[in-house]
Design an enzyme around this catalytic site. Structure first.
Site, PDB file in Angstrom:
ATOM      1  N   LYS A 116      -0.607 -33.099  26.922  1.00  0.00           N
ATOM      2  CA  LYS A 116      -1.472 -31.997  26.448  1.00  0.00           C
ATOM      3  C   LYS A 116      -1.590 -31.813  25.128  1.00  0.00           C
ATOM      4  O   LYS A 116      -0.748 -32.123  24.377  1.00  0.00           O
ATOM      5  CB  LYS A 116      -0.571 -30.733  26.797  1.00  0.00           C
ATOM      6  CG  LYS A 116      -1.476 -29.477  27.144  1.00  0.00           C
ATOM      7  CD  LYS A 116      -0.518 -28.217  27.712  1.00  0.00           C
ATOM      8  CE  LYS A 116      -1.350 -27.039  28.007  1.00  0.00           C
ATOM      9  NZ  LYS A 116      -0.436 -25.814  28.451  1.00  0.00           N
TER      10      LYS A 116
HETATM   11  O1  G3P Z   1      -1.638 -21.725  29.955  1.00  0.00           O
HETATM   12  C1  G3P Z   1      -1.369 -21.077  28.965  1.00  0.00           C
HETATM   13  C2  G3P Z   1      -0.622 -20.113  28.920  1.00  0.00           C
HETATM   14  O2  G3P Z   1       0.778 -20.309  28.599  1.00  0.00           O
HETATM   15  C3  G3P Z   1      -0.789 -19.181  27.608  1.00  0.00           C
HETATM   16  O3  G3P Z   1      -0.598 -17.873  28.228  1.00  0.00           O
HETATM   17  O4  G3P Z   1      -0.464 -15.594  28.755  1.00  0.00           O
HETATM   18  O5  G3P Z   1       0.218 -16.625  26.471  1.00  0.00           O
HETATM   19  O6  G3P Z   1      -1.935 -16.432  26.867  1.00  0.00           O
HETATM   20  P1  G3P Z   1      -0.517 -16.564  27.516  1.00  0.00           P
END
Ligand code: G3P
Length: 218
Positions: A87
């Protein structure tokens, strides 16, 4: 549409795998930190542990932000297990690193995508997946799902093989919207996946079936 789980928590990964619907896992440095995984060797071992639980792709994120550092880390991560997808953030050095790693047959997931232009560059560099963050776009009053639709349309029109991996999925409705928008993958928290199961008519119907059975059989 494929389901990935967006966590580094082994119990949740096992639970999703046991359901029989899991296609992969995504992690990021924040999710690893949330589990208290620190130190390069522990982090690498944790990725291997995840790969041993699931059958599908497991995204492991580089920490370096320069080209040389990214490709070194990327090659090390890819060598850990055949299921690892490296990634890489969508910055200039990241696009170059994706091109380089693709040339070495290492699969990549270009992360922190917030525009169609970023997705286009990642796809042209050969990324296996692009990860648009829909929840974070919604957070600032823009249309996360609209971006999924835009990228999916672009990839289909121009024949890119790069898969659209909807990330920063926050809830069950996001998953349903991702289906409509043409995402190839949604990476979700476990509760957003299990939320798909919930329907009051299922619960009340089952209750009636069991009550009727028990009237005659108890
Ligand atoms: O897949 C990316 C994720 O982990 C970010 O999620 O909820 O932190 O925006 P969030």
């Amino acid at each position: 549409m494929k389901f990935f789980i967006d966590t580094a928590n082994l119990d949740q990964i096992k639970e999703a795998q046991d359901l029989g619907i899991l296609d992969g896992v995504t992690t990021n440095p924040s999710l690893m930190a949330k589990e208290g995984i620190k130190g390069v060797n522990n982090i690498k071992q944790h990725y291997v542990n995840i790969c041993e639980i699931v059958d599908g792709d497991v995204s492991a994120e580089v920490i370096a932000t320069d080209f040389e550092g990214m490709i070194k880390e990327g090659e090390e991560l890819a060598a850990l297990h055949p299921q690892i997808v490296v990634k890489i953030p969508c910055i200039k050095a990241g696009i170059k690193a994706i091109k380089y790693l693709t040339g070495k047959n290492i699969r990549t997931n270009c992360t922190l995508i917030f525009s169609a232009g970023q997705a286009l560059l990642a796809a042209k560099a050969g990324a296996t997946y692009v990860s648009p963050f829909i929840g974070r776009l919604d957070d600032i009053g823009t249309d996360g799902i609209g971006l999924i639709e835009q990228i999916a349309g672009m990839f289909s029109r121009y024949g890119f093989e790069t898969e659209v991996l909807a990330a920063s999925v926050r809830h069950t409705m996001h998953i349903l919207q991702c289906i409509e928008a043409g995402a190839d993958v949604a990476t979700c928290p476990l509760n957003a996946i299990t939320g798909l199961l919930k329907h009051p008519l299922t619960d009340s119907g089952l209750e009636t079936f069991l009550a009727d059975y028990n009237k005659l059989n108890s």
